[in-house]
Design an enzyme around this catalytic site. Structure first.
Site, short mmCIF file in Angstrom:
data_model
loop_
_atom_site.label_atom_id
_atom_site.label_comp_id
_atom_site.label_asym_id
_atom_site.label_seq_id
_atom_site.Cartn_x
_atom_site.Cartn_y
_atom_site.Cartn_z
N HIS A 162 0.77 -1.33 -0.22
CA HIS A 162 -0.01 -0.21 0.08
C HIS A 162 0.72 1.47 -0.24
O HIS A 162 -0.12 2.85 -0.04
CB HIS A 162 -1.36 0.21 1.64
C1 UD1 Z 1 -1.63 6.14 5.55
C2 UD1 Z 1 -0.61 7.18 6.49
C3 UD1 Z 1 0.81 5.52 5.90
C4 UD1 Z 1 0.42 3.88 6.65
C5 UD1 Z 1 -0.97 3.71 6.64
C6 UD1 Z 1 -1.70 2.58 7.15
C7 UD1 Z 1 0.47 9.12 5.60
C8 UD1 Z 1 1.38 10.40 4.93
N1 UD1 Z 1 0.17 7.69 5.61
O1 UD1 Z 1 -1.13 5.65 4.43
O2 UD1 Z 1 2.22 5.56 6.18
O3 UD1 Z 1 1.30 2.91 6.51
O4 UD1 Z 1 -2.11 4.68 6.19
O5 UD1 Z 1 -2.82 1.89 6.52
O6 UD1 Z 1 -0.38 9.17 6.51
N2 UD1 Z 1 -9.01 5.38 2.47
C9 UD1 Z 1 -10.32 4.66 2.10
N3 UD1 Z 1 -10.36 4.71 3.63
C10 UD1 Z 1 -9.97 4.64 4.51
C11 UD1 Z 1 -8.64 5.62 4.61
C12 UD1 Z 1 -8.31 6.03 2.65
O7 UD1 Z 1 -10.45 4.20 1.53
O8 UD1 Z 1 -10.36 4.90 5.90
C13 UD1 Z 1 -8.23 5.57 0.44
C14 UD1 Z 1 -8.35 7.06 0.06
O9 UD1 Z 1 -8.83 6.46 -1.93
C15 UD1 Z 1 -7.50 7.92 -0.01
C16 UD1 Z 1 -6.39 6.65 0.39
O10 UD1 Z 1 -7.60 5.75 1.30
O11 UD1 Z 1 -6.96 9.17 -0.57
C17 UD1 Z 1 -4.92 7.22 1.05
O12 UD1 Z 1 -5.30 7.19 2.33
P1 UD1 Z 1 -4.11 7.70 3.28
O13 UD1 Z 1 -4.65 8.28 4.55
O14 UD1 Z 1 -4.06 9.98 2.44
O15 UD1 Z 1 -3.13 7.32 2.77
P2 UD1 Z 1 -3.17 5.86 4.02
O16 UD1 Z 1 -2.57 5.16 1.74
O17 UD1 Z 1 -3.65 5.44 4.28
N1 UDP Z 2 -3.13 -5.06 9.02
C1 UDP Z 2 -4.63 -5.24 9.30
N2 UDP Z 2 -5.29 -6.21 8.88
C2 UDP Z 2 -4.96 -6.01 7.04
C3 UDP Z 2 -3.83 -5.74 6.89
C4 UDP Z 2 -3.19 -4.96 7.88
O1 UDP Z 2 -5.25 -5.69 10.82
O2 UDP Z 2 -5.66 -6.30 6.43
C5 UDP Z 2 -2.52 -4.96 10.15
C6 UDP Z 2 -1.30 -5.99 10.28
O3 UDP Z 2 -1.65 -7.02 11.30
C7 UDP Z 2 -0.48 -4.53 10.80
C8 UDP Z 2 -1.32 -3.45 10.66
O4 UDP Z 2 -2.05 -3.94 10.38
O5 UDP Z 2 -0.76 -4.66 12.67
C9 UDP Z 2 -0.16 -2.44 9.14
O6 UDP Z 2 -0.36 -1.20 8.88
P1 UDP Z 2 -0.17 -1.27 7.48
O7 UDP Z 2 0.74 -1.91 6.92
O8 UDP Z 2 -1.46 -0.62 7.06
O9 UDP Z 2 0.97 0.14 7.78
P2 UDP Z 2 2.41 -0.34 8.85
O10 UDP Z 2 2.50 -0.36 9.30
O11 UDP Z 2 2.73 -0.29 7.26
O12 UDP Z 2 2.58 1.68 8.57
#
Ligand code: UD1
Ligand code: UDP
Length: 360
Positions: free
Chosen positions: A205
Site C-alpha cells: 500500500h
Molecule cells: C496512511 C499513512 C501510511 C500508513 C497507512 C496505514 C501517511 C502519509 N500515510 O497511508 O504511513 O502506512 O496509512 O494503513 O500518513 N482510504 C479509504 N478509507 C480510509 C482511508 C483511506 O478508502 O479509511 C483511501 C482513500 O482513497 C485515500 C487513500 O486511501 O485517498 C489514502 O489514504 P491516506 O490516509 O492518505 O494514506 P494511506 O495510504 O492510508
Molecule cells: N493489518 C490488518 N488487516 C489487514 C492488513 C494489515 O489488521 O488487512 C494490520 C497488521 O496486522 C499490522 C498493521 O495492520 O498490525 C499494519 O498496518 P499497515 O500495513 O496499514 O501500515 P504500516 O505498518 O505500513 O504503517
C-alpha cells in the site's frame, strides 16, 4: 496528569492499544483524539471493537486529501481540542500525517509530546513517513525507542539521552495479547479455502509503490510469477488506496486472490499461518519477524533493519526477477531467529515512564 492520545490510522490504533490498555488498567486521566485520517469501517472501527478500546472523545473527521490538506486540517483541529482540554502530555505513535500534525500542534502550545516508536529511519526522504517521523521525533520530550539501534539513531541526531527510553515495540505486546484469541476466534484461513503453510500473504500500500504505475505494475507481475512458480495461492487483502490505483492503472493481476482489508484477528491468523509474507508495510515486516514467518519486502530500503539482521526479512525491491529470486531465497532459509523488538511489556514500560516522570 492528563494525557491526550492522538491517533488516526489502522497501525496507530493497533500499536497504541497496549498503551491505552495500561492507562485504563491504572485508571489514569486520558482521552483519545481520533483525527479521522482512516474512516472506513475495516481500517478503523473494527479495531476499536475487536481490541475493546474505549470510545474516542473527539473525531476530527478530516478524511482523505493531499498531504498539505490533510496535515493542515489535523493541525488546526488538534490545536482547538488541545486548547480546550489543556493536557499535560500528548502521546503519538508511528509516522503518519496524523502524528506529525499532532506533535506539531502540541509542541507549539508548549505541551509535552511522547513519541511511541521513535528513532526509525529509512534514510529515504521521498517517503512521506520519513519526514513525519524525523519531525515528530524532534518535537518530542519522551522518545520511546523500540530497539537499541533506534536509540542510537536518536542520540546520533543530537537528541539528549535523558529523553530517550528503550522500551521495545508495542506490536510485540499486541501480538502476545491477541494471537491466541485470534487463533481461537477467527477462521480466516479456512474461510478463504486455504491450508496452513500452503499460501503466501501479500500487503502492498505504500504511496511510492502504488502511486507509481511502473512500480505497481512490476510488483504485481512479480507476485503473479511467484504464484505461478510455486503453484501456491497468494492472498492479498488490499488497502482501498491500492485498490483505487489498480483500477486507475487498469492492472489485473491474474493469479492473486484479492480480499477486503481484514480485521486484526483474521489478519493475525492469516499471517501466522502463512508460508511466507511479501509486503511493503512497516508493521507487517515486524509482525512476520515476531511470528517467525519469512518476509520478502518489496522496497529498496527499510526502517526496520533489525529484521534484516536477524534474517527474518530480505529487501527485494520491485523487479519481478528479484521478487521471485528473493522469495526462493527466503523459502530456503531456516525460520530460526529471535525477536529483536522486545518482551511484550512496552505498553507497561511507556506508561510507567510517563507517570513516574523519569524525564530530564
Ligand atoms: C496512511 C499513512 C501510511 C500508513 C497507512 C496505514 C501517511 C502519509 N500515510 O497511508 O504511513 O502506512 O496509512 O494503513 O500518513 N482510504 C479509504 N478509507 C480510509 C482511508 C483511506 O478508502 O479509511 C483511501 C482513500 O482513497 C485515500 C487513500 O486511501 O485517498 C489514502 O489514504 P491516506 O490516509 O492518505 O494514506 P494511506 O495510504 O492510508
Ligand atoms: N493489518 C490488518 N488487516 C489487514 C492488513 C494489515 O489488521 O488487512 C494490520 C497488521 O496486522 C499490522 C498493521 O495492520 O498490525 C499494519 O498496518 P499497515 O500495513 O496499514 O501500515 P504500516 O505498518 O505500513 O504503517
Amino acid at each position: 496528569m492528563k494525557i491526550a492520545i492522538i491517533l488516526g490510522t489502522r497501525p496507530e490504533i493497533i500499536k497504541m492499544a497496549p498503551v491505552i490498555r495500561e492507562l485504563e488498567k491504572r485508571q489514569e486521566n486520558y482521552f483519545i483524539l481520533h483525527t479521522g485520517q482512516h474512516y472506513s469501517y475495516n481500517l478503523d472501527k473494527v479495531f476499536f471493537e475487536q481490541l475493546r478500546l474505549p470510545a474516542t472523545r473527539y473525531n476530527l473527521e478530516v478524511g482523505s486529501g493531499s498531504h498539505a490538506e490533510q496535515t493542515g486540517k489535523i493541525l488546526t483541529g488538534v490545536e482547538k481540542v488541545l486548547q480546550e482540554e489543556n493536557p499535560d502530555l500528548v502521546l503519538i505513535e508511528g509516522d503518519t500525517n496524523s502524528i506529525l500534525a499532532g506533535a506539531l500542534a502540541a509542541v507549539k502550545l508548549h505541551i509535552k509530546v511522547g513519541h511511541v516508536e521513535a528513532g526509525l529511519r529509512s534514510y529515504d526522504r521521498n517517503m512521506p513517513e520519513e519526514i513525519n517521523r524525523i519531525l515528530a521525533d524532534h518535537c518530542s520530550d519522551f522518545l520511546f525507542a523500540p530497539t537499541e539501534k533506534a536509540k542510537a539513531i536518536l542520540k546520533g541526531e543530537g537528541i539528549p539521552e535523558e529523553k530517550i527510553f528503550m522500551t521495545g515495540n508495542t506490536i510485540v505486546d499486541a501480538i502476545y495479547e491477541n494471537l491466541e484469541i485470534a487463533r481461537g476466534s477467527a477462521n480466516a484461513v479456512s474461510a478463504l479455502g486455504l491450508k496452513p503453510k500452503q499460501y503466501f500473504l501479500v500487503t502492498i500500500h505504500r504511496q511510492e509503490n502504488v502511486d507509481n504505475r511502473a512500480r505497481f505494475t512490476s510488483i504485481l507481475e512479480g507476485l503473479d510469477r511467484v504464484a505461478a512458480e510455486f503453484e501456491t495461492p497468494v492472498i492479498y487483502p488490499i488497502h482501498p488506496h491500492s485498490r483505487k490505483r489498480m483500477a486507475d492503472f487498469s492492472l489485473q493481476p491474474r493469479r492473486l486472490m484479492l480480499a477486503e482489508p481484514m480485521d486484526f484477528f483474521s489478519f493475525l491468523q492469516l499471517e501466522s499461518s502463512a508460508r511466507l509474507v511479501l509486503t511493503d508495510s512497516g508493521g507487517v515486516q515486524e509482525e512476520a519477524c515476531i511470528l517467525t514467518v519469512p518476509c520478502v519486502t518489496l522496497r529498496d530500503n527499510t526502517e526496520r533493519p533489525e529484521t534484516l539482521e536477524v534474517g527474518s526479512n530480505i529487501l527485494a525491491g520491485v523487479s519481478p526477477d528479484k521478487i521471485l529470486n528473493h522469495t526462493r531465497l527466503m523459502l530456503n532459509r531456516e525460520n530460526k531467529w529471535s525477536n529483536p523488538f522486545g518482551d511484550g511489556k512496552a505498553g507497561k514500560k511507556i506508561v510507567s515512564i510517563i507517570m513516574e516522570g523519569k524525564h530530564g
